[in-house]
Design a protein around this motif. Structure first.
Motif, PDB file in Angstrom:
ATOM      1  N   ALA A  34       6.173  17.921   5.059  1.00  0.00           N
ATOM      2  CA  ALA A  34       5.503  16.832   4.346  1.00  0.00           C
ATOM      3  C   ALA A  34       5.643  15.521   5.107  1.00  0.00           C
ATOM      4  CB  ALA A  34       6.081  16.699   2.937  1.00  0.00           C
ATOM      5  N   ILE A  35       6.827  15.250   5.617  1.00  0.00           N
ATOM      6  CA  ILE A  35       7.048  14.002   6.361  1.00  0.00           C
ATOM      7  C   ILE A  35       6.264  14.012   7.673  1.00  0.00           C
ATOM      8  CG2 ILE A  35       8.812  12.700   7.614  1.00  0.00           C
ATOM      9  CD1 ILE A  35      10.725  13.321   5.327  1.00  0.00           C
ATOM     10  N   LYS A  36       6.159  15.170   8.309  1.00  0.00           N
ATOM     11  CA  LYS A  36       5.338  15.250   9.525  1.00  0.00           C
ATOM     12  C   LYS A  36       3.883  14.914   9.216  1.00  0.00           C
ATOM     13  CE  LYS A  36       8.023  18.567  12.271  1.00  0.00           C
ATOM     14  NZ  LYS A  36       8.044  19.925  12.861  1.00  0.00           N
ATOM     15  N   ALA A  37       3.378  15.446   8.103  1.00  0.00           N
ATOM     16  CA  ALA A  37       1.993  15.158   7.724  1.00  0.00           C
ATOM     17  C   ALA A  37       1.807  13.665   7.459  1.00  0.00           C
ATOM     18  CB  ALA A  37       1.614  15.971   6.487  1.00  0.00           C
ATOM     19  N   LEU A  38       2.749  13.050   6.765  1.00  0.00           N
ATOM     20  CA  LEU A  38       2.659  11.616   6.487  1.00  0.00           C
ATOM     21  C   LEU A  38       2.708  10.800   7.775  1.00  0.00           C
ATOM     22  CD1 LEU A  38       5.052  11.514   3.396  1.00  0.00           C
ATOM     23  CD2 LEU A  38       2.565  11.291   3.358  1.00  0.00           C
ATOM     24  N   ARG A  39       3.571  11.202   8.699  1.00  0.00           N
ATOM     25  CA  ARG A  39       3.667  10.483   9.986  1.00  0.00           C
ATOM     26  C   ARG A  39       2.376  10.621  10.784  1.00  0.00           C
ATOM     27  NH1 ARG A  39       8.287  11.854  13.870  1.00  0.00           N
ATOM     28  NH2 ARG A  39       7.390  10.065  14.931  1.00  0.00           N
ATOM     29  N   GLN A  40       1.780  11.806  10.780  1.00  0.00           N
ATOM     30  CA  GLN A  40       0.573  12.023  11.573  1.00  0.00           C
ATOM     31  C   GLN A  40      -0.598  11.214  11.041  1.00  0.00           C
ATOM     32  OE1 GLN A  40       0.383  16.323  11.542  1.00  0.00           O
ATOM     33  NE2 GLN A  40       2.230  16.468  12.808  1.00  0.00           N
ATOM     34  N   LYS A  41      -0.691  11.071   9.717  1.00  0.00           N
ATOM     35  CA  LYS A  41      -1.750  10.207   9.180  1.00  0.00           C
ATOM     36  C   LYS A  41      -1.493   8.759   9.576  1.00  0.00           C
ATOM     37  CE  LYS A  41      -4.043   8.429   5.108  1.00  0.00           C
ATOM     38  NZ  LYS A  41      -4.241   8.440   3.644  1.00  0.00           N
ATOM     39  N   ARG A  42      -0.246   8.318   9.471  1.00  0.00           N
ATOM     40  CA  ARG A  42       0.075   6.939   9.841  1.00  0.00           C
ATOM     41  C   ARG A  42      -0.222   6.667  11.317  1.00  0.00           C
ATOM     42  NH1 ARG A  42       2.518   3.177   7.013  1.00  0.00           N
ATOM     43  NH2 ARG A  42       3.223   3.630   4.907  1.00  0.00           N
ATOM     44  N   ALA A  43       0.104   7.640  12.173  1.00  0.00           N
ATOM     45  CA  ALA A  43      -0.159   7.455  13.604  1.00  0.00           C
ATOM     46  C   ALA A  43      -1.655   7.321  13.860  1.00  0.00           C
ATOM     47  CB  ALA A  43       0.419   8.629  14.393  1.00  0.00           C
ATOM     48  N   GLY A  60       0.793  -1.224   0.000  1.00  0.00           N
ATOM     49  CA  GLY A  60       0.000   0.000   0.000  1.00  0.00           C
ATOM     50  C   GLY A  60       0.822   1.268   0.000  1.00  0.00           C
ATOM     51  N   VAL A  61       0.252   2.311  -0.593  1.00  0.00           N
ATOM     52  CA  VAL A  61       0.769   3.671  -0.484  1.00  0.00           C
ATOM     53  C   VAL A  61      -0.137   4.385   0.507  1.00  0.00           C
ATOM     54  CG1 VAL A  61       1.177   5.840  -1.678  1.00  0.00           C
ATOM     55  CG2 VAL A  61       1.699   3.699  -2.821  1.00  0.00           C
ATOM     56  N   CYS A  62       0.383   4.692   1.692  1.00  0.00           N
ATOM     57  CA  CYS A  62      -0.469   5.214   2.758  1.00  0.00           C
ATOM     58  C   CYS A  62      -0.923   6.643   2.472  1.00  0.00           C
ATOM     59  CB  CYS A  62       0.265   5.144   4.090  1.00  0.00           C
ATOM     60  SG  CYS A  62      -0.729   5.697   5.491  1.00  0.00           S
ATOM     61  N   GLY A  63       0.024   7.555   2.228  1.00  0.00           N
ATOM     62  CA  GLY A  63      -0.338   8.955   2.038  1.00  0.00           C
ATOM     63  C   GLY A  63       0.521   9.616   0.983  1.00  0.00           C
ATOM     64  N   ALA A  64       0.097  10.805   0.567  1.00  0.00           N
ATOM     65  CA  ALA A  64       0.839  11.569  -0.444  1.00  0.00           C
ATOM     66  C   ALA A  64       0.716  13.053  -0.114  1.00  0.00           C
ATOM     67  CB  ALA A  64       0.301  11.284  -1.838  1.00  0.00           C
TER      68      ALA A  64
END
Length: 684
Positions: A490-499, A455-459
């Protein structure tokens, strides 16, 4: 015969549907309070409670107190005394809340006549009672009983005053607005956000229903899209208030970054899988459609399915089986594949055809899929038409057998614009979809099995053009510092969605838990990949290079992309993310960024009409025609050959262009793109 329970009587006399899951929820919460975490045991105990209630009441209707008494009895008699104690304490607490409401309501009375309360969402019309406000404030706003009762009493005074003046009905949204006003007035403003609604203003919903003119987001293409836009808007508002941090939200609103599908808090951006083995043509068709359909339910942008031809080897040519031509016909015309929700045109399906299969001649499965795709395009245009990605060994492109096999595929590509070609070595072709790509090593690291997707989690897109436009110095090192700050956001946003998704998937009862874990997972593990799009790189390179020529601009743009890819991969690995660079899908982020930047940065708008990061590329191939234009997408390293539909190059010229792409180390994929896209208009 034991009668089944269908209704239960609430304390205010209302009959509501009996729901065993509510008993399971209460038992599970009581168990969690005592350190337990076995959801399945809670559901089993709830089933036992239901069985005893049915034996006792038959086809009758138990009261809520009788149901709770039975829960206590079952917990104690099955040896769960500590859980029973927690349940009894919680029940006692709720009883004291109700008692406090009754005492404080002596002046106005819980049963006092008042307006009927209308809940449009639940289609309910119920008598007025302030106890619901108190319960909601204790549950949702985390107020203690005394404060909740004070707010409820103040709201009730306003409601009953309106009732005495002739108001006979009041909506739950109006009551909620009164509650928020009283919370603010009484000094509980910190609890207002917990009570606030998420959704669209009535004016925006009206615009959507009347055709989408000026509606938020893209223009809806049908009634299903209207519903989707309203849901997306509500979830995006929730995400901005509850999931993403303040600095990420500010950057998103300020168009310094763009979170694609910000409201997709339980869905993946993309997924890629290898088809499972199929012993027959019918099971091959059914399993393919089923897998794509399941992935489309949890994926917003792109579903890519590979290995179709390899997994068909068990039945292709076998006696009594469908010929490949008929199998391809049934697959691409299957109602389950054609009726997938396209989400306003954003969602796409791509099917992979290895080059080795194309060598099988006109009767191979790969050739049959390409012919059927072309036939469907001629009938109904590009809508609901899957992309086909043809993998071909670069070393075999020079032989006549490969050329004869690929000429029909190139002719189909020139007509449909829905075929990509990926020249690759025999050691293993990379996974290359129209949006994202992974190497063979990436896919091996994910350890996916047939039928289980990566899967591709976020973009997230980063506005590099705005970084350059806002800088006071055009030096490259200053621009790189700004680029790092954008990538960090951008990486913070991706991490926050994953969390957030990880918290959702932590319990066995969660749908995400069943998708990623469970007995038959749909996605491999919880890692996958995340994507970052760089927008406006060429504009930033031009501003930084000053009066330098186009070659220096191209070199600087390449350095910016390379630096970003390495920095994002390293920083992502540090926080346990696998980050890949990808192009901006359909120009969504670049359009938004350009609208914002051309107004605020004169240096960005000067002499440009948009953020076009595709760069012209020369192809040493004859016969393409003077109107053909080759554009290289740097992030995916895919070359698009664009040409007028009525001036399409002949297949031999396209084959020469494919050969040139195979020899060019900058290019990973080749895609002929006729324009305009032919669309078939149907009457409504």
């Amino acid at each position: 015969m034991i009668g089944r329970l269908s209704k239960v009587r609430k304390r205010d006399g209302r009959l509501v549907d009996f729901d065993e899951s509510k008993i399971a929820d209460a038992v599970y919460k009581a168990a969690c309070a005592m350190g337990g975490d076995d959801r399945f045991l809670a559901e089993e105990l709830a089933g036992v409670v239901t069985l005893f209630l049915e034996k006792r009441f038959g086809g009758g209707v138990p009261g809520i107190e009788q149901v709770q008494d039975m829960v206590e009895k079952v917990l104690i008699e099955t040896g769960h005394a500590r859980t029973a104690k927690a349940y009894i304490l919680y029940r006692d607490k709720r009883g004291r809340v109700r008692a406090a409401i009754a005492v404080r309501s002596a002046g106005t009375g819980v049963g006092v006549r008042g307006p009927l309360v209308g809940n449009a969402t639940k289609a309910l019309l119920t008598p007025w009672t302030k106890s619901r406000i108190t319960d909601a404030l204790v549950r949702e706003a985390d107020l203690d009983e005394r404060k909740a009762t004070d707010v409820a009493a103040a709201v009730e005074g306003v409601v009953l005053a309106a009732y005495r003046r002739g108001t006979t009905r009041i909506s739950t949204s109006t009551i909620r607005a009164l509650v928020e006003a009283k919370l603010f007035e009484l000094g509980y403003s910190d609890r207002v956000a917990r009570q606030s609604l998420v959704g669209l203003p009535r004016y925006d919903v009206d615009r959507l229903l009347r055709g989408g003119s000026g509606a938020p987001g893209a223009r809806p293409e049908g009634p299903r899209d209207v519903r989707g836009f309203v849901a997306d808007a509500a979830l995006t508002q929730y995400a901005m208030e509850e999931v993403y941090s303040g600095e990420v939200v500010e950057a998103h609103l300020d168009a310094r970054i763009h979170i694609l599908d910000a409201g997709a808090l339980s869905e993946w951006a993309g997924a890629a899988a290898v088809a499972p083995p199929s012993p027959s043509a019918d099971s091959w068709i059914d399993s393919t459609v089923h897998l794509v359909g399941r992935l489309s339910e949890i994926t917003l942008r792109q579903v890519h399915l590979g290995g179709l031809a390899e997994r068909s080897q068990e039945w292709v040519g076998a006696a009594g089986q469908l010929p490949p031509v008929e199998a391809a016909h049934r697959l691409l015309r299957h109602p389950g594949l054609r009726s997938l929700d396209r989400r306003g045109g954003r969602f796409g399906v791509s099917l992979e055809v290895p080059g080795g299969v194309a060598h099988g001649g006109p009767e191979s499965l790969g050739a049959a899929l390409l012919r059927e795709q072309r036939a469907r395009f001629r009938e109904s245009g590009p809508e609901h038409l899957p992309q086909i990605v043809v993998h071909v060994a670069a070393a075999e492109l020079a032989d006549d057998v490969t050329r004869a096999a690929l000429l029909p595929a190139l002719a189909a590509a020139a007509e449909t614009g829905r075929v990509s070609f990926v020249p690759a070595g025999k050691a293993g072709a990379p996974l290359h979809t129209p949006w994202f790509s992974f190497s063979s090593a990436d896919a091996a690291e994910e350890r996916t099995e047939p039928g289980v997707a990566a899967g591709v989690c976020g973009a997230v897109a980063v506005n590099v053009g705005a970084l350059a436009g806002s800088l006071t110095s055009a030096r490259e090192e200053v621009l790189l510092e700004g680029l790092e700050s954008g990538l960090e956001l951008a990486i913070k946003a991706l991490r926050q969605k994953r969390a957030f998704m990880a918290a959702q998937a932590s319990g066995p009862s969660s749908p995400l838990y069943r998708i990623c874990s469970g007995a038959r997972p749909l996605l491999a593990g919880s890692r996958g990949w995340d994507l970052i799009h760089l927008v406006g790189v060429r504009c930033a390179a031009e501003l930084c290079a000053g009066s330098a020529g186009p070659e220096e601009v191209a070199r600087m743009a390449g350095r910016l992309r390379s630096y970003a890819a390495v920095w994002a991969a390293e920083e992502g690995a540090r926080v346990r993310l696998r980050v890949r660079m990808a192009p901006d899908p359909a120009g969504e982020a670049s359009g938004r960024f350009w609208e914002a930047d051309r107004e605020r940065y004169s240096s960005v708008a000067d002499g440009r009409d948009g953020y076009a990061d595709r760069v012209p590329h020369s192809l040493p191939a004859a016969g393409l025609g003077g109107a053909a234009e080759a554009l290289l997408e740097p992030a995916s390293r895919a070359l698009e050959l664009r040409f007028p539909r009525d001036e399409a190059p002949p297949p031999p010229a396209l084959y020469d262009a494919l050969l040139a792409c195979a020899r060019d180390p900058q290019i990973c994929a080749f895609r002929p793109v006729p324009w305009p896209d032919r669309r078939v208009l149907r009457p409504i």
